[in-house]
Design a protein around this motif. Sequence first.
Motif: not given
Lengths: 298, 244, 317
Positions: A193-220
Motif C-alpha cells: 500500500g505504499i505509494d511509490v510516487r509519494a516516496v519518490i517526491r520525498w526522496t527528491w525533497i530531502i536530497g535537494a534540501s540537504l544539498a541546498t544546505v551544503a551548497g550555501a555553506l560551501l558558498a559562504h
Amino acid sequence: MMQFVADGIVSAALIALGAIGISMTYNILRFANFAQGEILTIGAYFTLLLVSLIGAGIGTLGPVAFGWPLLVSIVFAMAATSVVVLVVDWLLFRPLRNRKAARITLIMAAFGLSLMGRNLVTLIAGGEPQYYAFFIPKAIEILPGVRLVPDDFAIIGIAIIAFAALFLFMNRTSMGRQMRAVSENPTLARINGIDVRAVIRWTWIIGASLATVAGALLAHNTQLRPEMGFDMLLPMFAALILGGASNLYGTILGALVIGLTEAIAVSLGLAGYRAAITFMVMLIVLLFRPQGLLGEKE
Amino acid sequence: MVEPMLAVRDVEAGYNPSLPILHGISLDVFEGEIVTVLGPNGAGKSTLIKAIAGLLSISRGSVTIGGRDITGVETHQLIRERVAYVPQTENVFAKLSVEENLALGALHNPDQFAEQRRRVLDLFPDLERLGHLAAGKLSGGQRQMVAVGRALMADPTLLMLDEPSAGLSPKLAQVVFSQLIRVKQVGVTILMVEQNARAALKISDRGYVLAEGQEKVQGDARSLLDNPEVGELYLGANSRLARS
Amino acid sequence: MEAYLSTIIFFLIFASFYSLTTLGLNLQWGFTGLFNVGIVGFYAIGAYTSAILTGPPYPDTLIGGLGLWFPIGFIGAMVTSGIAALIVGFITLRLREDFLAISTFGIGLSIQLVALNFESLTRGPNGMYSLPRPLSGISESNLVDNILYLILCLAIIGAVYWAFERMVRSPWGRVLRAIREDETASAALGKNVFAIRLQSFVVGSAVMGLAGAMQGNFIGFISPQDFLPIFTFQVFVMLIVGGSGNNMGALLGGLVVWGLWSFSEQVIGAVLPATFNTEAGAVRIVLIGLILALALLYRPEGILREKRIVSREARLS
Ligand SMILES: Nc1ncnc2c1ncn2[C@@H]1O[C@H](COP(=O)(O)OP(=O)(O)OP(=O)(O)O)[C@@H](O)[C@H]1O
Ligand SMILES: [Mg+2]
C-alpha cells in the motif's frame, strides 16, 4: 598534524550533506544522479537571491560570521530548490520511469541535466564568482597549533543537526519507514500500500534540501561559481561508493574518509590533485572491498 | 445466489503484451472460504495472483471484489480494497525490524495499529519477543509469520498467499496451515497457491487446478483430494499428491 | 571558393575525430551496454601520449621530445588509453553498472588534473605546442595538406569501421549483445562475461585514444582546455542521435551533431555580439542538452535503428 583533521571534518560535513541526496536517489530511484552537483549549485544561488531580497546581509551569530538572515534564506532556498527538482523529475525522469527506461538512460539524462544546469546558472547569474557577503574570518586557536574559524564549528554543528534530523525521520516517521521499504523492495512496498510516487517526491525533497544546505555553506566558506557543485560531484560519489552504496550512514562515513584524504593531500602540497587522489582511494577500496566500507555483500 | 467476494472472469494477462501467460481464467472465492489453486510448475499460478494484485496488466477479462471492478487497479491501492497479498519470495522487508514490518502493514489504518497488532500477536505469539530483530535474521518459518502478520495488519477481508509453505519443513508447513485455519476463523477469506497439494486441500473448502494458463478442474476440496485424475493429469510428477 | 572548400575540409576533419570517438563509444555502449562517462579522459590520454612520442623537445619537461614517426604516436596513444581502460575496467566492470559510470567520470576528471598539474610531463596549462602534423609539407598548399589529412582520417575511420563490423558480426559480437540483453543468461551459457566486457571496453577506449592523438597532431597544440567534460557529453549525444548499436549511425551522428554544433556557433555568433561569448557557449550547451532530453524521451532508438545482426555462423547453419 591536527590542523588537517579539523579541515577534513569541515569538508567531510559538506560532502556528506550533498551526498545524502545521491545516496537516496541511488537507493530509491536506482540510478547514480550525475546532476546532484548542480542541485548544490542551484541551492547556493537561490540562497544568494534570497539574501539579496531580504537585504539584511547575512548577519552574525556571536563569533560566527553568518546569522539569521542567511539561515532564513537557506530555508526558503531549500523549498525553491525542491520545487525545481520536482519539476525536472516530472518533466524528464517520470516519463523515463514510466517507460521503464534502462538505468543507464536515467544516468545519461542526469548527465545531460548536469551540463544544462551549469550553463543555465551561468546564463542567468553570470559566470563570475559571487559572494553572500564580505567578511574577514577570525580563526581561534582551539588546541595548540589547531586554529578553527568559528564558522567551521557552525558548519559542523549544522551538519550534525541535519544528520540527527535525518536519522529521526528515517527511523521514527511513517514516511521514513516507507522510504526504507521502497529502497529494499519496491514491489513488496507497493503490495503493502505504499505509494511509490509519494516516496519518490520525498526522496527528491530531502536530497535537494540537504544539498541546498551544503551548497550555501560551501558558498559562504568559499564563493559562488556555476561549477561549485560539479566540483563536489566526484567526492560525493566517492563517499557514496566508499560507504557501501546501500547504506545512508555508510555515506556519511565515506564522506569523512574522503574529507580527511583531501585534507591530507592538501597538507602534502598536492592540492591540485585533490580530486584525483580521492578517486584513487575510491578505486583502491573498490579493488579490495567491492561492497564498500559498510555495505553488505550482494 | 450469493455474490462471490472475489470474481475473476476470463482473464488474459502476462509479462509481455504479445505473450499472454493466462488464457482466460475464471475463478470465484466466496466469503469465509479457503480456496487453493494447484497446478504444475509454470502453470501460471503466481501470474494469476500478480494479475489480481495489479502487478501485471490485464489484456482481457475482469476482476471484481465485493462487486467492485478492480481490474488493473494500481497495486498500492489494493490494500484500500482490503485485499492483502503475501508473495512467494522476498515477502518481508529484511532490513526492517519485525515491529517495523508490522507497522508498515497498518499504513492505511494507523488508528487501528494497536488493535491489529494485538490480533496478529495473538495469532503468532512468537513475534512478540522477536519484535526488534531485523526480519532478514529470522528463520524461514518465523519469516513466513512476519509476512502473514504484516498482511493481516491491514485488516483485510481477502488474503492472497503464494505458496506459504514453500521452503519449509513438512512439520513447519503443517504449523503454517494450522495458523491459516485460525486466520480463517477470525473472519479472513483466503485464496492461496500451493504445491503442497494434499496438505493444502485438507484445510481448504474448494480448489482449482491450473494448467497452461487455464483452470482445468475445480470443485470442493474433498472431491479434488479423491480425484485420481487430478493428480495424474495436472499436478505434475514432482507434486506430492501425484507421488502419494 | 577555395575559402569555402577549406572551411568544409576543416569541418570534416574535426567531424572525423568525433565520429571515430563515437564509433569507439558505440562498441562500449551500443553493443555492450557499458556506460563510459570518461570519454574525454581516454581521448586526452591518447592526445598527450602521441604528443610526448612525436613532439619536439621542450626545455622544461622530463621526457618527451622523442620526435618519433606519427604512426608510433598513434599506436602509443591506443596502447596507453587501452591500459587505462584495462585498469578501470578490471576494478569496476564486475560491479553495478553505475560504478563504471562513476569511475570513468573520475578518470576523466583525474586526467584533466594530471594534464593541468604534472607540468614536467604535460607542461600544465601552457600546453604542448609544435606537434608535427602527419602528411604536411608534402605540398606547398595548406589546403592540399588538409585534404591529405582528411584522407588519412577517413582511411583510419574506414579501417576501424570495417574491423568493428566484422567484430560485431563474429561469435564474439553475438556474445556481446547477449551480455547487453541479459547478463545472467549469457553467464549461464558459460561465457566469461567479465572478460568479454573488459575486451569491449578496452578496445573502445583505445579507439578514443587514437582519435585524441589524431586531433592533437592535427592542431599541433594541446592543453588541458581542449579536454573538458562537454566533450564526453557531445559524443554521447552523437551516439544517441545517430542510433546506438549501429556503427553507421555512430558515424552519421558524429557528423550531424558536429554540424549542428558548428552551425549553431555561427548563428549565435552572428546574433549575439562578441562580448556575449560565454553566454553564447552556454546557450549552445543548453540547446544540445535539450536535444538529448528530447531524443531520450521521444526517439530513444536514434536516427538509424539498431540493425538486427545475424552473425555469419548463424547464417551458415
Ligand atoms: N517475470 C517474468 N517475466 C516473464 N515471464 C515470466 C515471469 N515470471 C514467470 N514467467 C513465465 O510465466 C509462466 C507462469 O509462471 P508462474 O510463475 O505464474 O508459474 P507458477 O505456476 O507460479 O509456477 P511455480 O510453481 O514454479 O511457482 C512461466 O512460463 C514462466 O516462465
Ligand atoms: Mg509461483
